[in-house]
Design an enzyme around this catalytic site. Sequence first.
Site, PDB file in Angstrom:
ATOM      1  N   GLU A  42     -10.399   1.860  -0.804  1.00  0.00           N
ATOM      2  CA  GLU A  42     -10.439   0.801   0.195  1.00  0.00           C
ATOM      3  C   GLU A  42     -11.738   0.949   0.973  1.00  0.00           C
ATOM      4  O   GLU A  42     -12.211   2.071   1.214  1.00  0.00           O
ATOM      5  CB  GLU A  42      -9.249   0.875   1.155  1.00  0.00           C
ATOM      6  CG  GLU A  42      -9.289  -0.210   2.220  1.00  0.00           C
ATOM      7  CD  GLU A  42      -8.040  -0.265   3.088  1.00  0.00           C
ATOM      8  OE1 GLU A  42      -7.925  -1.202   3.899  1.00  0.00           O
ATOM      9  OE2 GLU A  42      -7.172   0.625   2.956  1.00  0.00           O
ATOM     10  N   CYS A 238      -5.350  -2.359   3.520  1.00  0.00           N
ATOM     11  CA  CYS A 238      -5.161  -3.368   4.555  1.00  0.00           C
ATOM     12  C   CYS A 238      -6.202  -4.478   4.514  1.00  0.00           C
ATOM     13  O   CYS A 238      -5.946  -5.573   5.013  1.00  0.00           O
ATOM     14  CB  CYS A 238      -5.156  -2.699   5.926  1.00  0.00           C
ATOM     15  SG  CYS A 238      -3.703  -1.664   6.219  1.00  0.00           S
ATOM     16  N   ASN A 369       0.142  -6.102  -0.125  1.00  0.00           N
ATOM     17  CA  ASN A 369      -0.064  -4.710   0.280  1.00  0.00           C
ATOM     18  C   ASN A 369       0.730  -4.429   1.548  1.00  0.00           C
ATOM     19  O   ASN A 369       0.512  -5.090   2.568  1.00  0.00           O
ATOM     20  CB  ASN A 369      -1.545  -4.439   0.553  1.00  0.00           C
ATOM     21  CG  ASN A 369      -1.748  -3.059   1.171  1.00  0.00           C
ATOM     22  OD1 ASN A 369      -1.654  -2.052   0.491  1.00  0.00           O
ATOM     23  ND2 ASN A 369      -2.008  -3.003   2.470  1.00  0.00           N
ATOM     24  N   GLU A 370       1.656  -3.496   1.466  1.00  0.00           N
ATOM     25  CA  GLU A 370       2.460  -3.084   2.628  1.00  0.00           C
ATOM     26  C   GLU A 370       3.122  -4.268   3.322  1.00  0.00           C
ATOM     27  O   GLU A 370       3.330  -4.251   4.530  1.00  0.00           O
ATOM     28  CB  GLU A 370       1.613  -2.275   3.623  1.00  0.00           C
ATOM     29  CG  GLU A 370       1.302  -0.870   3.137  1.00  0.00           C
ATOM     30  CD  GLU A 370       0.748   0.034   4.232  1.00  0.00           C
ATOM     31  OE1 GLU A 370       0.363  -0.481   5.298  1.00  0.00           O
ATOM     32  OE2 GLU A 370       0.699   1.256   4.016  1.00  0.00           O
TER      33      GLU A 370
END
Length: 666
Positions: A42, A238, A369-370
Amino acid sequence: MVGAVVASAFCLQVAAQPKTMVVKVNEVKATVQPTMWGVFFEDINMGADGGIYAELVKNRSFEFFKPLMGWTVKQPAEGDVLVLNRGEESSTNPRFIRLTARNLQKDDLSLLNEGFRGMGIKQNLRYDFSVLYRQQTPGVKLHIALLNAAGNVIGETVFTPESGDNSWNKGAVSLTATATEPKGKLKIWAEGAGVIDLDMISLFPSDTWKGRPGGLRADMVQALADMKPGFLRFPGGCIVEGFDLSQRYQWKKTIGPVENRQLLINRWNFEFAHRPAPDYFQTFGLGFFEYFQLCEDIGAEPLPILNCGMACQFNSAEVVPLSELGPYVQDALDLVEFANGDASTKWGKVRADMGHAAPFNLKMMGIGNENWGPQYLERLAIFTKALKEKYPAIQLVNSAGTDPSGERFDYLNAALRKNGADLIDEHYYRRPEWFLQNAGRYDNYPRNGSKVFAGEYAAQSDKTVSVFNRNNLITALSEAAFMTGLERNADVVAMASYAPLFAHADGWQWTPDLIWVDNLKVVPTTDYHVQKLFSLNKGTKVVPITLGKQAVAGQDSLYASAVIDEKTSDLIIKLVNVAGTPQTNVIALDGVKAGVSEAKAQVLQSSQLDAMNSFDNPEKVAPKAATFAIKNKKLTLELAPYSFSVLRIKLAPEQTTMKKAINNKG
C-alpha cells in the site's frame, strides 16, 4: 524497553527434562498453496512516491494543492516564474510553469527541488533528467545540478532545448554524481534570454530495477524478490476506499503515459493528526501496469483490490447508490480484460500498447477493503454475479471487515460462508499475546467451503496506531508462532501477508512495518526475517508434528509446524521458543527411512526481547546457519531462548510423493 509488552508466555521457565515431538512424514494433512506466503503493498509511509517508485523530484508536475510545494523559487522580478493552468486542454495535468529569462547572472533565476525528505544520491551513478518543455521565445538553456545538504554542487550538466514550434516536447540529459549524499537536492537555473514553459520535471537514478527508465528502486524490489512471495496484493489497503469516493483509487487513471496520469491526494496525507504529511500525493508513476509487471518480475501472483462502491467507513462512510454501481462493476470486468485479454480487445490492446503483449494471467481479485455491514454484502453480490458470469475462473476475495472477532466479523463471516465466498480476508492488528493465544485459531475451522486469506496482520508492541510500536523480537516471534498455526491449517488458510510493507524513516504514518528505508538504505526488520523464512521454506504438503499427541501450539512455550517439500525432497520443521530459557527437545521422525544424518537450520534469535534492527545495525537480529545431527531417526536439539528455528532434513525422494491422508476434521 520491554515493559508491560512482555506476556507471561515470554517469561515462562520450562522443565529441563527433554520432551519428544513426533513428526509423521507419511501422514499428509493438507496441501500448501503456492500462494501461501505473499506480500501486501500500500502507498502508506511513502511506500510508492518517495519509496519504491524511484522518481526523485517531488511535485514534478506542479499539481499538488500548493503548486510550488517542494520547490524553492528564486526570481529577479515578480512574474519571472509563473504557475499557469491550461484547464481543459490537459485536464489530467493542467499546471505548468513559465520562466522568463533576461540575460541574468548565474543563479538569478532558479528552481530548487527538495525531493522526498531529500534525494538519495550515489557517487559515480548516472542520473537521468527529463522535462516537458515548450519554447515561447527561444534562447534559454537550463543548467541542471545535484546539490549536497550543504548546497555544494556534486554533479552538473546543461540542457539546451531544441528550437521548437511552440509545441510541447520532451527533453532529456544525464549527469553523474561526484559524491554520495542522503539529503541531496536538484537545482535548475536559467541562462540566456527567452521564455520557456516547463512541466514533468523529473530525475531518476540509472540503477532502477532491471534498468527500466522511469522505473522502481532496485534495492526495495530486491528485498521483495528475495522473499519469493507467492502473491502481491495491491494497491491497498485503505487508499482503495479513499476518505470519500472522489478520493478512491481508480485503476484506469493509473495507466498510459505518466504525464497523463491524474494526481490524487493520498489519504494518509491527513489521516493522522499526530503524523501529518501535507506533501503526500499519488502521482501513479507506479500504476496498475507497473504493479502487474512487478508481480511478473518477482514471480508473484497479482491480487488487485478494487473499490466496491464504498468509501472508508471510519471516515465519510459514503456509498454509491446500488442503481449507480454499474461503472464500478465495469471497472472490475475491464481490469480482467486489461490483465488477460489479447490485443484484439479494448483493454488488452491498452496493455499491449504499453509494451506487454502477453497476458498477465490474473487469477484472483479482491472486492472491497475492510468494508462491512449489509451495505457491503449488497454491493458484493452485484460484483460477484457479474464477474462470475463472465469470468467464472477468477477467484474473488471478500472482506471480513477490520477485526478478527466481534459482531461485525461474526455477521460477515457467517454471511460470506453461506454465500460460498472463494476467499475471506481476515485482518489482525493485535498485541503479541493475541498472536500466541491464537496459534490454534484455525484448528477447528471448517475444512470445506470458503478459504481464509490472512490479508493483513502485524503484532503491535504497544497498541494499534501507536507511534511507539516497534519491530522487535517480541513481535517477530509472536507472528512466527501464529504462522505455524496458519501453516498447520493450510487446508483452511490459502494465503497470508504481513502489513504494511514499507516505511520511510522520515516519512512514515504507521508503525510497525516490514521493511524500513531511507533515501539510500533498506533495513529488513526482525518481522521481515520471519516472513522470509516461512516463504523460502514453504513446502507443498503439511505433515503433523505433535507433542503429547497434540499440535504444538503453546505447550512449554513452544510452537511448531512441519511440511514436506516435494520439489526438493525435504522435510521442513519450524520451531518457535518464546521462553526465556533454552529448551532441549527430541524430534522423532516417524516414517523416515534409514540414512538421514543431519538437519540444516536457520535460527533467528536474541537474548533481548526488545532487540531490533536499525539503520546503524541492520543485521543485529538476522538468521544464522546451524547443523544438527540425526541419530536413529531422532534429532536432539537445544532451542535457544527467544528463538525461531527452521530445519531442513533431506529425505529419500520416494518418501515425498505421498497420497493425502483422509481428514474428517471439521
